[in-house]
Scaffold this motif. Structure first.
Motif, PDB file in Angstrom:
ATOM      1  N   PRO A 139       0.828  -1.217   0.000  1.00 26.10           N
ATOM      2  CA  PRO A 139       0.000   0.000   0.000  1.00 26.10           C
ATOM      3  C   PRO A 139       0.861   1.266   0.000  1.00 26.10           C
ATOM      4  N   ALA A 140       0.445   2.228  -0.805  1.00 26.78           N
ATOM      5  CA  ALA A 140       1.145   3.512  -0.903  1.00 26.78           C
ATOM      6  C   ALA A 140       0.107   4.626  -0.871  1.00 26.78           C
ATOM      7  N   ALA A 141       0.565   5.813  -0.533  1.00 24.67           N
ATOM      8  CA  ALA A 141      -0.338   6.959  -0.469  1.00 24.67           C
ATOM      9  C   ALA A 141      -0.937   7.238  -1.842  1.00 24.67           C
ATOM     10  N   ILE A 142      -2.213   7.606  -1.859  1.00 19.16           N
ATOM     11  CA  ILE A 142      -2.854   7.977  -3.122  1.00 19.16           C
ATOM     12  C   ILE A 142      -2.150   9.210  -3.666  1.00 19.16           C
ATOM     13  N   PRO A 143      -1.667   9.153  -4.910  1.00 17.40           N
ATOM     14  CA  PRO A 143      -0.946  10.314  -5.447  1.00 17.40           C
ATOM     15  C   PRO A 143      -1.831  11.552  -5.556  1.00 17.40           C
ATOM     16  N   THR A 144      -1.181  12.679  -5.648  1.00 23.26           N
ATOM     17  CA  THR A 144      -1.920  13.951  -5.746  1.00 23.26           C
ATOM     18  C   THR A 144      -2.180  14.359  -7.190  1.00 23.26           C
ATOM     19  N   SER A 145      -1.588  13.662  -8.146  1.00 26.22           N
ATOM     20  CA  SER A 145      -1.829  13.960  -9.561  1.00 26.22           C
ATOM     21  C   SER A 145      -1.850  12.649 -10.335  1.00 26.22           C
ATOM     22  N   LEU A 146      -2.455  12.687 -11.504  1.00 30.09           N
ATOM     23  CA  LEU A 146      -2.624  11.496 -12.329  1.00 30.09           C
ATOM     24  C   LEU A 146      -1.872  11.663 -13.639  1.00 30.09           C
ATOM     25  N   LEU A 147      -1.036  10.678 -13.954  1.00 32.79           N
ATOM     26  CA  LEU A 147      -0.306  10.686 -15.221  1.00 32.79           C
ATOM     27  C   LEU A 147      -1.257  10.400 -16.378  1.00 32.79           C
ATOM     28  N   LEU A 148      -1.173  11.202 -17.420  1.00 30.32           N
ATOM     29  CA  LEU A 148      -1.900  10.927 -18.661  1.00 30.32           C
ATOM     30  C   LEU A 148      -1.059  11.451 -19.815  1.00 30.32           C
ATOM     31  N   LYS A 149      -0.518  10.540 -20.582  1.00 35.92           N
ATOM     32  CA  LYS A 149       0.295  10.888 -21.751  1.00 35.92           C
ATOM     33  C   LYS A 149      -0.406  10.344 -22.990  1.00 35.92           C
ATOM     34  N   VAL A 150      -0.684  11.227 -23.950  1.00 34.84           N
ATOM     35  CA  VAL A 150      -1.434  10.844 -25.147  1.00 34.84           C
ATOM     36  C   VAL A 150      -0.552  11.041 -26.379  1.00 34.84           C
ATOM     37  N   ASN A 151      -0.551  10.033 -27.232  1.00 38.43           N
ATOM     38  CA  ASN A 151       0.151  10.115 -28.517  1.00 38.43           C
ATOM     39  C   ASN A 151      -0.875  10.441 -29.603  1.00 38.43           C
TER      40      ASN A 151
END
Length: 320
Positions: free
Chosen positions: A216-228
């Motif tokens: 278990p890890a802390a819920i991140p504060t931002s979400l990765l989204l990389k679009v090609n």
């Protein structure tokens, strides 16, 4: 003469002796006599405690509380349109289409919220356990603390199981063995491949194919989204990218699965002219991210240039 004198001498002695004898009872009473013990206090009346009722266990009934958009129920082999307020029973399955939403309620103790593109089956409804199977999609479940029961969620295509006895968590399943869980209240046990972890409020964990849950890890504060994005849009283009494992991705209004690393790819059909395309990602931690682009399709052939056939002819000689 001597006898009367002797009597007069003994008279004071006798008087003193009488006084002493008379004072003996008074001295006994004052100095030697113990007063009687006070009467015991009346017995204290102790009221019996009111019996404490055991915690109410959740009902074994479940119903569709909220239906928005296209929501369907399968009982047996047939799918049909769902109706708000209808009762559900074990072996029933509910699914939400793209852009749809549903909430299942079990009394005051159990709540199941289904995001668009989610399928949930009811497996057990007893006074001690409510168990569901998530075929695919994202669902958030809540079990009221001290309800006297447990809530369990299994994931189809995986041996991952999440369980709580009082808490709130979100679980996503891509249907191919990647299952993610994030806890928002209380705690949940998350198991798979004979490994069990405790995911507490504010933490998340992921099960990948053939592996147990991550630590278990802390819920991140931002979400990765990389679009090609395609460099030269055509009538059909492939839009690909990567996000967090277990996140749900929507490309051009269509929900598509991600793999165990969060990669995705989708072929879109575009129309002639300008097309506004959006890519949205939603993680189990409740994070959202979006990227958009205008893709212009122009399949009009270049205009043909008409050339006078005589333009390249040599000029006639002079005098002719």
């Amino acid at each position: 003469m001597d006898a009367p004198r002797s009597s007069r001498r003994s008279a004071p002695f006798l008087l003193g002796l009488v006084a002493i004898l008379a004072a003996l009872p008074l001295g006994y009473f004052l100095f030697l006599h113990q007063p009687p013990a006070p009467p015991p206090p009346p017995p204290r009346v102790v009221e019996a405690p009111h019996p404490v009722a055991p915690p109410k266990k959740g009902p074994v009934s479940l119903k569709l509380e909220t239906v928005r958009g296209t929501v369907e129920v399968r009982r047996g082999e047939q799918w049909r349109a769902a109706s708000a307020g209808e009762a559900l029973r074990p072996s029933d399955t509910v699914r939400t289409q793209e852009g749809s939403y549903a909430v299942l309620i079990g009394g005051e103790a159990v709540e199941v919220r289904m995001e668009p593109g989610t399928e949930v089956s009811v497996e057990a409804l007893t006074d001690s356990l409510s168990r569901f199977l998530v075929g695919n999609g994202v669902t958030t479940v809540r079990l009221k603390p001290n309800s006297g029961q447990a809530l369990e969620v299994r994931a189809a295509g995986s041996d991952a199981v999440a369980r709580t006895e009082g808490g709130t968590f979100t679980l996503s399943n891509n249907g191919a063995g990647t299952v993610a869980l994030a806890t928002f209240a209380g705690e949940a046990t998350f198991s798979g491949q004979r490994k069990v972890v405790i995911v507490r409020a504010g933490q998340q964990s992921v099960v990948r194919p053939g592996h147990g849950p991550s630590e278990p890890a802390a819920i991140p504060t931002s979400l990765l989204l990389k679009v090609n994005w395609p460099a030269r849009p055509r009538r059909q283009v492939a839009v690909s990218g990567q996000t967090e494992p277990g996140a749900r991705v929507d490309v051009g209004g269509r929900i598509i699965p991600t793999d165990e690393e969060g990669r995705f790819s989708q072929v879109l059909s575009l129309k002639e002219g300008t097309n506004a395309v959006q890519v949205r990602a939603l993680s189990v931690g409740g994070l959202r991210q979006e990227d958009s682009r205008e893709l212009t399709v122009d399949t009009t052939p270049p205009k043909q240039v008409t050339v006078d056939p005589g333009l390249w002819d040599d000029p006639p000689p002079k005098g002719h």
